[in-house]
Design a protein around this motif. Structure first.
Motif: not given
Length: 54
Positions: A39-54
């Motif tokens: 991820p290049r920013d905090a919002a993208s990091r959070d989005a990728l974490r959300l996808l990983a938790s699904r």
């Protein structure tokens, strides 16, 4: 050898996800490579974490 390029992805439910796409190539073994998106920013990091938790 490593190549890094910025990518702006669009996810159907999360929207825009900005990542750096990296590819590491092994010159002695052309069939092997490592690809990673970070991820290049905090919002993208959070989005990728959300996808990983699904």
């Amino acid at each position: 050898m490593r190549t890094t390029v910025p990518m702006d992805l669009r996810h159907p439910t999360l929207g825009r996800v900005d990542v750096d796409y990296q590819v590491w190539l092994q010159p002695d073994s052309p069939d092997h490579r490592l690809e990673a998106c970070t991820p290049r920013d905090a919002a993208s990091r959070d989005a990728l974490r959300l996808l990983a938790s699904r």
